[in-house]
Design an enzyme around this catalytic site. Structure first.
Site, short mmCIF file in Angstrom:
data_model
loop_
_atom_site.label_atom_id
_atom_site.label_comp_id
_atom_site.label_asym_id
_atom_site.label_seq_id
_atom_site.Cartn_x
_atom_site.Cartn_y
_atom_site.Cartn_z
N PRO A 1 0.79 -1.22 0.00
CA PRO A 1 0.00 0.00 0.00
C PRO A 1 0.83 1.28 0.00
CG PRO A 1 -0.09 -1.09 2.14
CD PRO A 1 0.56 -2.04 1.18
N ASN A 2 0.31 2.23 -0.74
CA ASN A 2 0.84 3.60 -0.84
C ASN A 2 2.11 3.71 -1.69
OD1 ASN A 2 -1.15 4.89 0.92
ND2 ASN A 2 -0.19 3.70 2.55
N ARG B 1 5.30 10.98 -2.50
CA ARG B 1 5.03 10.60 -1.11
C ARG B 1 6.28 10.80 -0.25
NH1 ARG B 1 4.74 4.43 1.16
NH2 ARG B 1 4.17 4.97 3.30
N TYR C 1 11.40 8.61 1.27
CA TYR C 1 11.36 7.57 0.23
C TYR C 1 12.06 7.95 -1.07
CZ TYR C 1 8.00 5.48 3.42
OH TYR C 1 7.41 4.93 4.53
N ASN D 1 7.96 -5.74 -1.30
CA ASN D 1 7.95 -4.62 -0.36
C ASN D 1 6.52 -4.55 0.17
OD1 ASN D 1 7.89 -2.29 1.07
ND2 ASN D 1 8.98 -1.05 -0.45
N ALA E 1 3.25 -0.97 4.64
CA ALA E 1 2.72 -0.98 6.02
C ALA E 1 2.25 -2.37 6.46
CB ALA E 1 1.59 0.03 6.14
N GLU F 1 12.49 -9.70 1.28
CA GLU F 1 11.72 -8.53 1.75
C GLU F 1 12.56 -7.28 1.53
OE1 GLU F 1 10.75 -8.93 5.92
OE2 GLU F 1 10.28 -6.80 6.13
N HIS G 1 12.69 -2.92 1.74
CA HIS G 1 12.15 -1.62 2.14
C HIS G 1 13.06 -0.53 1.60
CE1 HIS G 1 9.28 -3.56 4.74
NE2 HIS G 1 10.27 -4.32 5.18
N ARG H 1 13.65 4.21 12.15
CA ARG H 1 12.40 4.97 12.18
C ARG H 1 11.58 4.60 13.43
NH1 ARG H 1 9.54 4.56 6.56
NH2 ARG H 1 8.39 6.33 7.47
C1 DQA Z 1 8.35 0.83 3.54
C2 DQA Z 1 8.50 1.00 5.05
C3 DQA Z 1 7.18 0.77 5.75
O1 DQA Z 1 7.33 0.92 7.16
C4 DQA Z 1 6.16 1.77 5.27
O2 DQA Z 1 4.89 1.51 5.86
C5 DQA Z 1 6.05 1.84 3.79
C6 DQA Z 1 7.26 1.73 2.99
C7 DQA Z 1 9.65 1.18 2.78
O3 DQA Z 1 9.77 0.81 1.64
O4 DQA Z 1 10.55 1.85 3.35
O5 DQA Z 1 4.99 2.08 3.24
O6 DQA Z 1 8.04 -0.52 3.26
#
Ligand code: DQA
Length: 146
Positions: A11-12, A19, A24, A75, A78, A99, A101, A108
């Site tokens: 998501p997002n 964003r 990011y 990825n 959240a 995985e 990120h 964080r």
């Molecule tokens: C994320 C890190 C997560 O904590 C966050 O909710 C994201 C992006 C990252 O790519 O750094 O949406 O996965």
């Protein structure tokens, strides 16, 4: 024959580029998809690149990857920190999973320090921005073709 790798984004991540760029960066998800396709060409990997804001959709795609692919880069965004469903789907898919990120989640908020995905991943890459996807694909290719 090319190995098939699913690259799934949670998501997002469709908002990357605008964003929270201080966290990011400014690369869009399209930029990351192009990077993955370039790396895929170099490593002879067929890349299936997708993004969803919906947990169930990601579960469906992980199941599909378990049926059709030799590896998974995810990825989970959240859902990393909340989703037993993604944990169970990855465990059941039984394909090597990395995985990724973009940000260093350990630098964080405390709620980002726990991942439901890490225990069922072969490895975790965080903090290197889009380069993390390249590293994940390189790592998977050495596992798939030792
Ligand atoms: C994320 C890190 C997560 O904590 C966050 O909710 C994201 C992006 C990252 O790519 O750094 O949406 O996965």
């Amino acid at each position: 024959m090319s190995a098939s790798i699913y690259v799934l984004n949670g998501p997002n991540l469709n908002r990357l580029g605008t964003r929270e760029p201080s966290t990011y960066g400014t690369a869009t998800l399209g930029d990351i998809e192009s990077l993955c396709r370039d790396v895929g060409e170099d490593l002879d990997l067929e890349i299936e690149f997708r993004q969803s804001n919906h947990e169930g959709m990601l579960v469906d795609w992980i199941q599909e990857a378990g049926d059709l692919a030799q590896g998974l880069v995810i990825n989970p965004a959240a859902f990393t920190h909340t989703s037993v469903a993604l944990h169970d789907a990855i465990r059941a898919a039984e394909i090597p999973t990395v995985e990724v990120h973009l940000s260093n989640v350990f630098a964080r908020e405390a709620f980002r320090h726990h991942s439901y995905v890490s225990p069922v991943a072969l490895g975790v890459i965080c903090g290197f921005g889009p380069t993390g996807y390249r590293l994940a694909l390189e790592a998977l290719s050495t596992v798939i073709r030792p």
